[in-house]
Design an enzyme around this catalytic site. Structure first.
Site, PDB file in Angstrom:
ATOM      1  N   HIS A 173       5.059   0.353  -3.917  1.00  0.00           N
ATOM      2  CA  HIS A 173       5.894   0.065  -5.084  1.00  0.00           C
ATOM      3  C   HIS A 173       7.346   0.380  -4.747  1.00  0.00           C
ATOM      4  O   HIS A 173       7.636   1.020  -3.735  1.00  0.00           O
ATOM      5  CB  HIS A 173       5.459   0.905  -6.299  1.00  0.00           C
ATOM      6  CG  HIS A 173       4.176   0.420  -6.912  1.00  0.00           C
ATOM      7  ND1 HIS A 173       2.951   0.826  -6.464  1.00  0.00           N
ATOM      8  CD2 HIS A 173       3.952  -0.443  -7.931  1.00  0.00           C
ATOM      9  CE1 HIS A 173       2.004   0.231  -7.176  1.00  0.00           C
ATOM     10  NE2 HIS A 173       2.576  -0.547  -8.074  1.00  0.00           N
ATOM     11  N   LYS A 178       9.665   4.264  -8.471  1.00  0.00           N
ATOM     12  CA  LYS A 178       8.469   4.453  -9.297  1.00  0.00           C
ATOM     13  C   LYS A 178       8.139   5.941  -9.364  1.00  0.00           C
ATOM     14  O   LYS A 178       8.036   6.611  -8.342  1.00  0.00           O
ATOM     15  CB  LYS A 178       7.281   3.667  -8.719  1.00  0.00           C
ATOM     16  CG  LYS A 178       6.034   3.786  -9.581  1.00  0.00           C
ATOM     17  CD  LYS A 178       4.930   2.867  -9.082  1.00  0.00           C
ATOM     18  CE  LYS A 178       3.619   3.067  -9.794  1.00  0.00           C
ATOM     19  NZ  LYS A 178       3.655   2.761 -11.213  1.00  0.00           N
TER      20      LYS A 178
END
Ligand code: NAP
Length: 238
Positions: free
Chosen positions: A145, A149
């Site tokens: 990600h 995040k």
């Protein structure tokens, strides 16, 4: 046609903005207010600082939440207390918190959906991994990600791991990659004697989450329990 009245919290975040854009394209959905902890103004929608304040002042069928792990739990409690169905994309809730929220929703007889991943392809990747887990003793989950995040491992990786272990005594490990340029990626790599099976999903843009979100808003109106996982709204039987 019943118009579904919706409040969006985290409305000025990346997912919140995209959700607003897609919800507004639907004739059967109406955004009645936004929630933003900084109180940012919108040209024609009222913005409230908290979910509780928004739902005290506006009547809404559904709360869509894309905020942060720190506030999502309180937001869902506020929605259930006001009789508004939560449809939650925010990740980072523990299973213990989910169970407490499910008990509260059951007590108030209110439906809801908490979906750690709204991408339909990701749901299929999890289901295929759950099936493959029956035939392997070892697997590694590699999720990637964007750098910012907050939660690690991702909700999807943790949930895939949980699903795989319900059908098998498989040994797993989760690896988290956080890099600029990534959106939402996951590979589940199964190792057997003389073979490797990789099941992989790549969300290339946040648009991939929108069909699942819109489906959850539609379906939540028919439910009277708090559902965890978008797959429970889909037919994934063989
Ligand atoms: P984002 O752009 O950072 O948006 C988060 C929003 O929440 C922003 O408006 C942020 O405002 C606000 N916020 C931050 N701290 C807050 C607080 N203490 N109280 C209330 N609001 C607060 O993140 P995103 O990419 O939209 O993602 C939002 C959530 O959705 C994350 O949990 C992410 O993992 C999850 N997500 C889920 C899916 C799915 O399919 N289920 C897909 C993508 C993302 P400021 O930035 O101004 O502080």
């Amino acid at each position: 046609m019943t118009m579904i009245r919706i409040v969006i919290s985290g409305a000025f975040g990346k997912m919140g903005q995209l959700a607003l854009e897609h919800i507004q394209k639907r004739d059967d959905f109406e955004v009645v207010a936004l929630v933003d902890h900084k109180g940012r103004a919108h040209p024609f929608l009222s913005t409230y600082f908290t979910v509780d304040e928004a739902l005290r002042k506006e009547s809404a069928h559904v709360l869509v939440d894309f905020t942060t792990p720190e506030v999502v739990y309180e937001n869902i409690i506020a929605a259930i207390r006001h009789g508004t169905r939560p449809v939650v994309g925010t990740t980072g809730l523990s299973m213990g918190e989910v169970e407490t929220l499910q008990a509260l929703a059951a007590e108030k007889k209110i439906g809801g959906v908490i979906a750690p991943n709204f991408a339909l392809g990701a749901i299929l990747m999890m289901r295929f991994s759950e099936i493959a887990a029956r035939y392997y003793s070892h697997a590694e989950i590699i999720e990637g990600h964007r750098l910012t995040k907050r939660d690690k491992p991702s909700g999807t990786a943790a949930y895939t791991d949980q699903l795989m272990k319900t059908s098998s005594p498989i040994q797993t490990e989760i690896h988290s990659v956080r890099l600029p340029g990534l959106v939402a990626h996951q590979a589940v790599v199964f190792g057997g004697e003389g073979e490797i099976l990789t099941i992989r999903h790549d969300a290339l843009s946040r648009e991939s989450f929108m069909p699942g979100l819109l489906l959850a808003i539609e379906q939540v109106m028919e439910r009277d329990e708090l559902i965890y996982g978008l797959e429970k709204l889909l037919d994934l039987s063989l």
